[in-house]
Design a protein around this motif. Structure first.
Motif, PDB file in Angstrom:
ATOM      1  N   ASP A  87       0.827  -1.226  -0.216  1.00 16.55           N
ATOM      2  CA  ASP A  87       0.208   0.029  -0.015  1.00 16.55           C
ATOM      3  C   ASP A  87       1.027   1.392  -0.098  1.00 16.55           C
ATOM      4  O   ASP A  87       1.678   1.490   0.825  1.00 16.55           O
ATOM      5  CB  ASP A  87      -1.048  -0.093   1.352  1.00 16.55           C
ATOM      6  N   TYR A 257      -3.979  16.290  11.728  1.00 21.79           N
ATOM      7  CA  TYR A 257      -5.510  16.074  11.076  1.00 21.79           C
ATOM      8  C   TYR A 257      -6.022  17.354  11.016  1.00 21.79           C
ATOM      9  O   TYR A 257      -6.859  17.544  10.106  1.00 21.79           O
ATOM     10  CB  TYR A 257      -6.086  15.227  12.415  1.00 21.79           C
ATOM     11  N   GLY A 263      -2.777  15.450   3.684  1.00 21.02           N
ATOM     12  CA  GLY A 263      -2.297  15.951   2.605  1.00 21.02           C
ATOM     13  C   GLY A 263      -1.355  16.932   2.485  1.00 21.02           C
ATOM     14  O   GLY A 263      -0.648  17.147   3.401  1.00 21.02           O
ATOM     15  N   ASP A 266      -0.748  12.641   0.498  1.00 19.97           N
ATOM     16  CA  ASP A 266      -0.038  11.902   1.699  1.00 19.97           C
ATOM     17  C   ASP A 266       1.132  12.643   2.194  1.00 19.97           C
ATOM     18  O   ASP A 266       1.813  11.837   2.764  1.00 19.97           O
ATOM     19  CB  ASP A 266       0.174  10.408   1.282  1.00 19.97           C
ATOM     20  N   TYR A 274      -3.214   7.536   9.599  1.00 20.32           N
ATOM     21  CA  TYR A 274      -3.781   6.458   8.343  1.00 20.32           C
ATOM     22  C   TYR A 274      -4.451   5.468   9.074  1.00 20.32           C
ATOM     23  O   TYR A 274      -5.568   5.060   8.585  1.00 20.32           O
ATOM     24  CB  TYR A 274      -2.514   6.021   7.827  1.00 20.32           C
ATOM     25  N   PHE A 276      -6.581   5.863  11.630  1.00 18.80           N
ATOM     26  CA  PHE A 276      -7.657   6.608  11.866  1.00 18.80           C
ATOM     27  C   PHE A 276      -8.602   6.517  10.354  1.00 18.80           C
ATOM     28  O   PHE A 276      -9.941   6.408  10.434  1.00 18.80           O
ATOM     29  CB  PHE A 276      -7.576   8.033  12.251  1.00 18.80           C
ATOM     30  N   GLU A 278      -8.477   4.822   8.083  1.00 15.77           N
ATOM     31  CA  GLU A 278      -8.970   3.389   7.586  1.00 15.77           C
ATOM     32  C   GLU A 278     -10.252   3.140   8.392  1.00 15.77           C
ATOM     33  O   GLU A 278     -11.084   2.394   7.900  1.00 15.77           O
ATOM     34  CB  GLU A 278      -7.809   2.421   7.658  1.00 15.77           C
ATOM     35  N   TYR A 279      -9.811   3.224   9.792  1.00 13.57           N
ATOM     36  CA  TYR A 279     -11.193   3.217  10.614  1.00 13.57           C
ATOM     37  C   TYR A 279     -12.437   3.774  10.325  1.00 13.57           C
ATOM     38  O   TYR A 279     -13.366   3.252  10.277  1.00 13.57           O
ATOM     39  CB  TYR A 279     -10.709   3.659  12.191  1.00 13.57           C
ATOM     40  N   SER A 280     -12.168   5.081   9.798  1.00 17.74           N
ATOM     41  CA  SER A 280     -13.169   6.045   9.524  1.00 17.74           C
ATOM     42  C   SER A 280     -13.971   5.351   8.263  1.00 17.74           C
ATOM     43  O   SER A 280     -15.376   5.570   8.032  1.00 17.74           O
ATOM     44  CB  SER A 280     -12.959   7.459   9.141  1.00 17.74           C
ATOM     45  N   ASN A 281     -13.064   4.592   7.499  1.00 18.57           N
ATOM     46  CA  ASN A 281     -13.821   3.996   6.158  1.00 18.57           C
ATOM     47  C   ASN A 281     -14.279   2.629   6.397  1.00 18.57           C
ATOM     48  O   ASN A 281     -14.255   2.044   5.521  1.00 18.57           O
ATOM     49  CB  ASN A 281     -12.537   4.181   4.931  1.00 18.57           C
ATOM     50  N   ASN A 283     -12.824   0.150   7.497  1.00 16.47           N
ATOM     51  CA  ASN A 283     -11.852  -0.974   7.400  1.00 16.47           C
ATOM     52  C   ASN A 283     -11.139  -1.010   8.856  1.00 16.47           C
ATOM     53  O   ASN A 283      -9.962  -0.745   9.018  1.00 16.47           O
ATOM     54  CB  ASN A 283     -11.055  -0.635   6.379  1.00 16.47           C
ATOM     55  N   TYR A 286      -8.070  -3.577   9.045  1.00  9.16           N
ATOM     56  CA  TYR A 286      -6.967  -2.859   8.374  1.00  9.16           C
ATOM     57  C   TYR A 286      -6.501  -1.960   9.210  1.00  9.16           C
ATOM     58  O   TYR A 286      -5.139  -1.838   9.400  1.00  9.16           O
ATOM     59  CB  TYR A 286      -7.224  -2.487   7.120  1.00  9.16           C
TER      60      TYR A 286
ATOM     61  N   GLN B  93     -19.236   7.143  11.414  1.00  8.29           N
ATOM     62  CA  GLN B  93     -18.489   6.095  12.358  1.00  8.29           C
ATOM     63  C   GLN B  93     -19.638   5.955  13.510  1.00  8.29           C
ATOM     64  O   GLN B  93     -19.910   4.863  13.813  1.00  8.29           O
ATOM     65  CB  GLN B  93     -17.348   6.725  12.949  1.00  8.29           C
ATOM     66  N   ASN B 406      -7.095  15.189  -0.344  1.00 12.54           N
ATOM     67  CA  ASN B 406      -6.011  14.479  -0.072  1.00 12.54           C
ATOM     68  C   ASN B 406      -5.321  14.888  -1.362  1.00 12.54           C
ATOM     69  O   ASN B 406      -4.057  15.498  -1.469  1.00 12.54           O
ATOM     70  CB  ASN B 406      -5.862  13.293   0.346  1.00 12.54           C
TER      71      ASN B 406
END
Lengths: 316, 433
Positions: A87, A257, A263, A266, A274, A276, A278-281, A283, A286, B93, B406
């Protein structure tokens, strides 16, 4: 004791030799029945530690090997880690986290140590200066980040206005320019070395004055005293500071944040941010894989710094 | 038929549909719909108990909750358990966690994308049976587009349907020698040059909401664009669509030509709103909810359809959804939805919030006169423009917006090619699927 003796290292002087290790007497042997009392008094702390740290840690580690989200959980072995290592965003986050860590270790710690040494000489206004240096550590990171968002704003920010006044380029969008985003974010905290200053000043205060007296008798200058007495004897404190700033940068989240969201492209993404995202999305598995690598990174850093600085070994 | 009577009749209709469907989600009915002396109590996280003066939406929802409790006293009662998210991601969330732990409230609202995501848990009420029993005929044809999945399940009931145009400052237009809003994209570039020459920021953007509105306008006014925004955008592979590539490159050009504010990349809406409301920027794309701010700023503003003769119409952007877990709670929820979408409540909501109805409500002339003219006129133009289309943001998951914020600055700065930028957006969408 001569200055040469100090230069040779603490091992040749009786005061600097590490004490021989002794086996500690067992509590039961010292006071029959006391062991149960100690165990009982420790129980609440152990239970709380287990409930609020060990159990969540176990959940994070176990679920890092799963495809976990709102729809459910299924174990996928090391699939998350395989994806993670391929990734590009993860590698950007790792690279940026390493850059922040390097900036902290190479700038924040030396600046903090230097200021602490200067202030320890009780220069005029040292208490006020110490307080000023420590102030950013009291202010919430989120509030500071919001201040810097305004400071860096390309349209009305103080930085660009100052640069414009000096006839320099005053149009750059510091936080969203791919070339300046990372240093601009790092600059918001890398010079705020209040914690390092306080810790190092406390350690300097614990160095016996006789050591300096002896050096002065031998004709050592202030610089020589700093170089050959203060700095070597600060080894433990500096090592602790390095660990603290490393752990801070590994966990660094709120500022980046708020300022950039990771950004542009990245360039300021950190591992914790990152995880966070992925958690928000949704996943979650992951995100926990990222979290496990972050924990591993922290453990490696602690062990490496402890060994490098021989933290825990006494010098006098 | 008067509005209250119509609402009651509709309520009876959907209640019959409810009774006939016999498939009301739910498992054990151990929470929600708790009966208290025959009264069914439902929980609501979108129902405020207090409403700040500067928040007309909260004011209206409190009024709506109180009105429902009065209307159905003794039968149904809403127990307000307000939840105020820090931001969109926080809200998403929150409801995903609630779905995972089986603690969804009986009533809540969120963006359609979030509602659809939460629906994947299987814990939301599907309103299709009630709607198919005739209730759906009282809504605009596009009202449920963003709340319906591929299998035809309807996971929420919309409370508004708005036309989103472009506000422009008529004083600044006059200052630049412009006497009309640009009708084509070429005219927009010419207007940008004139405005820049007059020392004005032509367009206010933010790198997120406002910028994506213009992206949607650019795509929506291209051949095949509306279809892409309605369906293709959820599939990804954007770089393969010439209309999307052209729209993206035009939008980039607005930035590289200096037609936007210098701080157009943060993703913070206020970065766009501030220069427009301060009278520094001449145009901003946004919904009718911005009208009160414009009036407060005392701007001489117009509200126009997009260059290229298109208009973003957002139906069901905020959908009311339900996690009701028993039949009694579901019946109460349905009664609330029917009450909420009654003509009387839709008119009241438009008057308080400036946001319009997703229903077929046709206000009488004296009622229409009380509505905010800028936004109401634009909404009526939706029937005459060449194309209407949704906002890209509401047809995509949160990951799309994250990727946009981003990557957009890097793309505009030349750090990414158009193909790479669109590839990053596609990856985000495809990964989320």
């Amino acid at each position: 004791m001569s200055l040469a003796g100090l230069q040779d290292g603490a091992r040749v002087t009786p005061v600097a030799r590490a004490p021989a290790r002794r086996r500690r007497p067992r509590l039961e042997a010292a006071t029959p029945g006391m062991g149960h009392g100690v165990a009982l008094s420790l129980l609440p702390a152990v239970l709380l530690f287990g409930a609020f740290f060990l159990v969540p840690l176990g959940v994070v580690v176990v679920t890092s090997s799963s495809d976990w989200g709102p729809l459910g959980l299924s174990f996928t072995g090391l699939e998350n880690y395989r994806i993670l290592f391929a990734d590009a965003a993860f590698w950007s986050a790792l690279r940026n986290t390493a850059s922040f860590a390097a900036a902290a270790v190479l700038i924040q710690v030396p600046v903090g140590v230097a200021v602490a040494i200067i202030l320890s000489r009780r220069i005029r206004g040292w208490r006020l200066l110490r307080t000023i240096y420590f102030l950013p550590n009291i202010v919430s990171g989120a509030a500071l980040a919001l201040v810097y968002v305004t400071f860096y704003n390309p349209r009305y920010g103080l930085l660009n206005q100052a640069l414009g006044t000096l006839g320099l380029d005053g149009t750059r969008d510091w936080l969203f320019d791919v070339d300046t985003a990372l240093p601009a974010v790092a600059a918001t905290w890398v010079f705020t070395a209040g914690l390092v200053i306080v810790l190092v000043m406390a350690e300097i205060a614990a160095i016996p004055e006789e050591v300096y007296d002896a050096a002065r008798v031998d004709g050592a200058t202030r610089w020589e005293q700093t170089r050959h007495i203060t700095l070597p004897l600060l080894r433990n404190a500096i090592g602790v500071c390095v660990i603290l700033v490393l752990l801070f940068t590994f966990a660094y989240f709120d500022g980046v944040y708020i300022m950039t969201g990771g950004g542009p492209a990245d360039r300021t993404l950190t591992l914790s941010l990152y995880a966070f995202q992925e958690y928000s999305n949704s996943n979650w598995g992951y995100a926990n894989a990222v979290g496990v690598l972050l924990i591993a990174l922290g453990l490696v850093a602690i062990v490496a710094v402890r060994r490098l600085f021989r933290i825990g070994e006494r010098d006098f | 038929m008067t509005s209250p009577t119509r609402a009651a009749a509709l309520g009876a209709l959907v209640a019959m549909a409810f009774a006939g469907s016999g498939c009301f989600g739910g498992d054990d009915g151990d929470s929600g719909g708790a009966a208290a002396g025959g009264e069914v109590v439902i929980t609501c996280e979108a129902c405020p108990t207090t409403a700040p003066e500067n928040d007309p939406f909260a004011q209206y929802r409190k009024e709506l909750t109180d009105a429902f409790n009065d209307e159905y006293a003794g039968r149904y009662r809403i127990e307000a358990k307000p939840y105020t998210p820090a931001n969109d991601a926080d809200s998403a969330q929150h409801y995903q966690r609630a779905a995972a732990t089986d603690t969804l409230p009986d009533l809540f609202t969120d963006q359609a994308t979030v509602v659809r995501d939460v629906a994947r848990s299987g814990k939301l009420v599907d309103f299709a049976p009630e709607l198919d029993a005739g209730w759906k005929d009282t809504f605009q044809p596009d009202a449920f587009l963003s709340l319906t999945d591929a299998e035809g399940h309807v996971w929420g009931v919309p409370e508004q349907r708005d036309a989103v145009g472009i506000f422009y400052n008529e004083d600044l237009f006059r200052k630049a020698g412009l006497d009309a809003f640009p009708a084509s994209w070429d005219e927009l570039l010419a207007a940008c040059s004139a405005l820049k020459s007059a020392g004005v920021i032509p367009f206010a953007m933010d790198g997120d909401w406002v910028t994506q509105l213009m992206w949607s306008n650019l795509i929506g006014t291209s051949p095949g664009g509306p279809e892409f925004l309605q369906a293709g955008i959820a599939e990804g592979d954007y770089a393969a669509d010439p209309a999307v590539v052209a729209a993206t490159e035009y939008l980039k050009r607005l930035h590289t030509d200096g037609c936007v504010n210098e701080d157009a990349f943060s993703g913070d809406y206020n970065r766009a709103a501030a220069p427009f409301l301060d009278g520094q920027a001449a145009m901003i794309a946004n919904g009718p909810w911005m009208v009160p701010d414009i009036e407060e700023a005392k701007l001489d503003a117009g509200y126009a359809r997009s260059p290229g003769d298109g208009l973003i119409v957002i139906p069901g952007e905020a959908g009311w959804a339900s996690g009701a877990r028993d039949d009694a709670a579901r019946e109460a929820v349905t009664a609330f939805m029917t009450f909420m979408t009654s003509d009387a409540q839709m008119l009241r909501k438009a008057l308080v919030t400036g946001s319009y109805w997703p229903t077929t409500f046709d206000p009488k002339a004296r009622q229409a006169k009380r509505l905010e003219p800028l936004s109401y006129d634009l909404l009526q133009q939706a029937d005459s423009v060449a194309a209407t289309y949704p906002h890209a943001k509401f047809a995509t998951p949160q990951a799309f917006t994250d990727a946009w914020i981003n990557q957009w600055p890097a793309y505009v700065q030349g750090d990414l090619s158009t193909e790479d930028f669109l590839g990053a957006l596609s990856d985000a969408v495809q990964r989320q699927r």
